[in-house]
Motif scaffolding. Structure first.
Motif, PDB file in Angstrom:
ATOM      1  N   PHE A   1       0.862  -1.178   0.000  1.00  0.00           N
ATOM      2  CA  PHE A   1       0.000   0.000   0.000  1.00  0.00           C
ATOM      3  C   PHE A   1       0.897   1.226   0.000  1.00  0.00           C
ATOM      4  O   PHE A   1       2.031   1.195   0.487  1.00  0.00           O
ATOM      5  CB  PHE A   1      -0.969   0.005   1.187  1.00  0.00           C
ATOM      6  CG  PHE A   1      -0.317  -0.085   2.543  1.00  0.00           C
ATOM      7  CD1 PHE A   1      -0.107   1.051   3.318  1.00  0.00           C
ATOM      8  CD2 PHE A   1       0.069  -1.320   3.053  1.00  0.00           C
ATOM      9  CE1 PHE A   1       0.480   0.967   4.561  1.00  0.00           C
ATOM     10  CE2 PHE A   1       0.655  -1.410   4.309  1.00  0.00           C
ATOM     11  CZ  PHE A   1       0.867  -0.269   5.058  1.00  0.00           C
ATOM     12  N   ASP A   2       0.400   2.300  -0.581  1.00  0.00           N
ATOM     13  CA  ASP A   2       1.192   3.526  -0.712  1.00  0.00           C
ATOM     14  C   ASP A   2       0.891   4.471   0.447  1.00  0.00           C
ATOM     15  O   ASP A   2      -0.243   4.573   0.904  1.00  0.00           O
ATOM     16  CB  ASP A   2       0.871   4.239  -2.027  1.00  0.00           C
ATOM     17  CG  ASP A   2       1.240   3.398  -3.238  1.00  0.00           C
ATOM     18  OD1 ASP A   2       2.113   2.523  -3.105  1.00  0.00           O
ATOM     19  OD2 ASP A   2       0.643   3.612  -4.309  1.00  0.00           O
ATOM     20  N   LEU A   3       1.935   5.132   0.906  1.00  0.00           N
ATOM     21  CA  LEU A   3       1.799   6.124   1.972  1.00  0.00           C
ATOM     22  C   LEU A   3       2.228   7.467   1.393  1.00  0.00           C
ATOM     23  O   LEU A   3       3.425   7.721   1.208  1.00  0.00           O
ATOM     24  CB  LEU A   3       2.680   5.740   3.167  1.00  0.00           C
ATOM     25  CG  LEU A   3       2.584   6.630   4.409  1.00  0.00           C
ATOM     26  CD1 LEU A   3       1.173   6.595   4.973  1.00  0.00           C
ATOM     27  CD2 LEU A   3       3.579   6.184   5.465  1.00  0.00           C
ATOM     28  N   LEU A   4       1.239   8.294   1.077  1.00  0.00           N
ATOM     29  CA  LEU A   4       1.518   9.584   0.451  1.00  0.00           C
ATOM     30  C   LEU A   4       0.904  10.701   1.272  1.00  0.00           C
ATOM     31  O   LEU A   4      -0.219  10.588   1.768  1.00  0.00           O
ATOM     32  CB  LEU A   4       0.945   9.632  -0.964  1.00  0.00           C
ATOM     33  CG  LEU A   4       1.673   8.781  -2.009  1.00  0.00           C
ATOM     34  CD1 LEU A   4       0.894   8.757  -3.301  1.00  0.00           C
ATOM     35  CD2 LEU A   4       3.073   9.311  -2.246  1.00  0.00           C
ATOM     36  N   GLY A   5       1.641  11.783   1.392  1.00  0.00           N
ATOM     37  CA  GLY A   5       1.104  12.966   2.043  1.00  0.00           C
ATOM     38  C   GLY A   5       0.215  13.739   1.096  1.00  0.00           C
ATOM     39  O   GLY A   5       0.173  13.482  -0.110  1.00  0.00           O
ATOM     40  N   VAL A   6      -0.493  14.722   1.634  1.00  0.00           N
ATOM     41  CA  VAL A   6      -1.371  15.525   0.782  1.00  0.00           C
ATOM     42  C   VAL A   6      -0.568  16.434  -0.144  1.00  0.00           C
ATOM     43  O   VAL A   6      -1.079  16.905  -1.159  1.00  0.00           O
ATOM     44  CB  VAL A   6      -2.366  16.354   1.620  1.00  0.00           C
ATOM     45  CG1 VAL A   6      -3.338  15.453   2.359  1.00  0.00           C
ATOM     46  CG2 VAL A   6      -1.639  17.275   2.594  1.00  0.00           C
ATOM     47  N   ALA A   7       0.700  16.678   0.189  1.00  0.00           N
ATOM     48  CA  ALA A   7       1.582  17.481  -0.665  1.00  0.00           C
ATOM     49  C   ALA A   7       2.955  16.806  -0.655  1.00  0.00           C
ATOM     50  O   ALA A   7       3.877  17.238   0.047  1.00  0.00           O
ATOM     51  CB  ALA A   7       1.682  18.916  -0.154  1.00  0.00           C
ATOM     52  N   PRO A   8       3.126  15.730  -1.416  1.00  0.00           N
ATOM     53  CA  PRO A   8       4.319  14.877  -1.274  1.00  0.00           C
ATOM     54  C   PRO A   8       5.655  15.568  -1.507  1.00  0.00           C
ATOM     55  O   PRO A   8       6.679  15.092  -1.017  1.00  0.00           O
ATOM     56  CB  PRO A   8       4.079  13.777  -2.309  1.00  0.00           C
ATOM     57  CG  PRO A   8       2.617  13.770  -2.554  1.00  0.00           C
ATOM     58  CD  PRO A   8       2.173  15.181  -2.381  1.00  0.00           C
ATOM     59  N   PHE A   9       5.673  16.673  -2.258  1.00  0.00           N
ATOM     60  CA  PHE A   9       6.943  17.347  -2.521  1.00  0.00           C
ATOM     61  C   PHE A   9       7.138  18.603  -1.661  1.00  0.00           C
ATOM     62  O   PHE A   9       8.097  19.354  -1.872  1.00  0.00           O
ATOM     63  CB  PHE A   9       7.077  17.700  -3.995  1.00  0.00           C
ATOM     64  CG  PHE A   9       7.338  16.503  -4.870  1.00  0.00           C
ATOM     65  CD1 PHE A   9       8.205  15.504  -4.452  1.00  0.00           C
ATOM     66  CD2 PHE A   9       6.707  16.370  -6.088  1.00  0.00           C
ATOM     67  CE1 PHE A   9       8.452  14.397  -5.235  1.00  0.00           C
ATOM     68  CE2 PHE A   9       6.943  15.257  -6.893  1.00  0.00           C
ATOM     69  CZ  PHE A   9       7.818  14.262  -6.475  1.00  0.00           C
ATOM     70  N   ALA A  10       6.263  18.834  -0.723  1.00  0.00           N
ATOM     71  CA  ALA A  10       6.454  19.973   0.186  1.00  0.00           C
ATOM     72  C   ALA A  10       7.616  19.704   1.119  1.00  0.00           C
ATOM     73  O   ALA A  10       7.994  18.550   1.378  1.00  0.00           O
ATOM     74  CB  ALA A  10       5.171  20.209   0.992  1.00  0.00           C
TER      75      ALA A  10
END
Length: 285
Positions: free
Chosen positions: A245-254
């Motif tokens: 499963f992927d764990l991504l933030g709401v703004a992954p490159f912030a």
């Protein structure tokens, strides 16, 4: 275009219990207060100090000071010229006090974590699986990722317990310092804001904002079972016996700027300390 520091206070008010507790007490017969000034705060601080109070902080961007005063002087200080109001410096507590149930859960999770395999995920080049972005779809983040370059160029100040750059989910250089504050800002003074041994809440918040990684777990694990039961769309097959499963933030490159306003063990902190962290962020902005 590089965006300035955003004073986003993901304080542990999201996960923390902002309980109204009795005023902090120091020496016998003293109370900790926050004094809002109706004029120049440094002048009010000088007047308050002249009455024997111990001024802890004079804020730069709001007309207020934090001080410890004698309880018997409260009325006189309220009546001073330039004093708009006097409030108790109320403690704010993280709701993470240990319990037997949580101890057992932590021990169980430690076993699960040992079996996790973590790898970096580049949302610009990796095959994306939008059906796995449950939280991000609900928040509407995926709808603006293309227009906002996945948050690239933004800096988010996390005012919390500190944020440790846990690789690969937070990539090298993603948790940053500022001029004069290479490890972020520690308003408490007991540990760097990016240290690994701070209370973990601020690191969790940092990952909610900007994580970018994939995790794999045995398909027979309790974690996989829980996800399959409650959010089956998150899982995808990786290899025999494993699901991912992927764990991504709401703004992954912030980028994340950590501001620590709780001691490294968590627990409680004074409202005045949280204001010190926010004042620092406003100073940087």
């Amino acid at each position: 275009m590089r965006r300035l520091v955003r004073p986003v206070a993901l304080l542990a008010f999201v996960w923390a219990q902002a309980a109204v507790a009795p005023a902090s007490a120091g020496d016998q017969g003293t109370i900790d207060v926050i004094i809002l000034a109706s004029q120049d705060a440094p002048s009010v601080a000088t007047e308050v100090a002249s009455r024997g109070a111990r001024v802890g902080h004079v804020y730069r961007h709001v007309p207020a000071i934090a001080a410890r005063i004698a309880a018997q002087d409260l009325g006189a200080i309220k009546a001073l010229a330039g004093v708009a109001s006097v409030e108790k410096d109320v403690p704010v507590y993280l709701s993470d006090e240990p319990t037997r149930g949580r101890d057992r859960l932590a021990a169980s999770f430690a076993v699960e974590a040992a079996a996790l395999q973590t790898s970096a995920l580049d949302v610009r080049s990796a095959p994306l699986r939008p059906n796995t972005y449950v939280n991000y779809i609900l928040a509407g983040a995926t709808a603006v990722w293309t227009d906002t370059a996945f948050g690239d160029g933004s800096i988010v100040a996390v005012v919390d317990t500190g944020t440790h750059p846990v690789e690969p989910c937070l990539s090298a250089g993603q948790v940053i310092g500022a001029p004069g504050f290479p490890n972020g800002f520690d308003a408490v003074g007991d540990n760097p804001a990016d240290a690994p041994d701070n209370n973990a809440h601020g690191t969790w918040v940092g990952n909610v904002i900007a994580a970018q990684c994939s995790l794999a777990t045995p398909e027979t694990s309790a974690l996989a079972g829980a996800i399959a039961a409650h959010a089956p769309g998150l899982l995808y097959a990786i290899e025999p016996g494993y699901v991912g499963f992927d764990l991504l933030g709401v703004a992954p490159f912030a980028k994340i700027y950590p501001v620590k306003v709780f001691k490294k063990s968590g627990g409680g902190t004074a409202t005045s300390t949280i204001l010190t962290g926010l004042d620092h962020v406003l100073e940087l902005k």
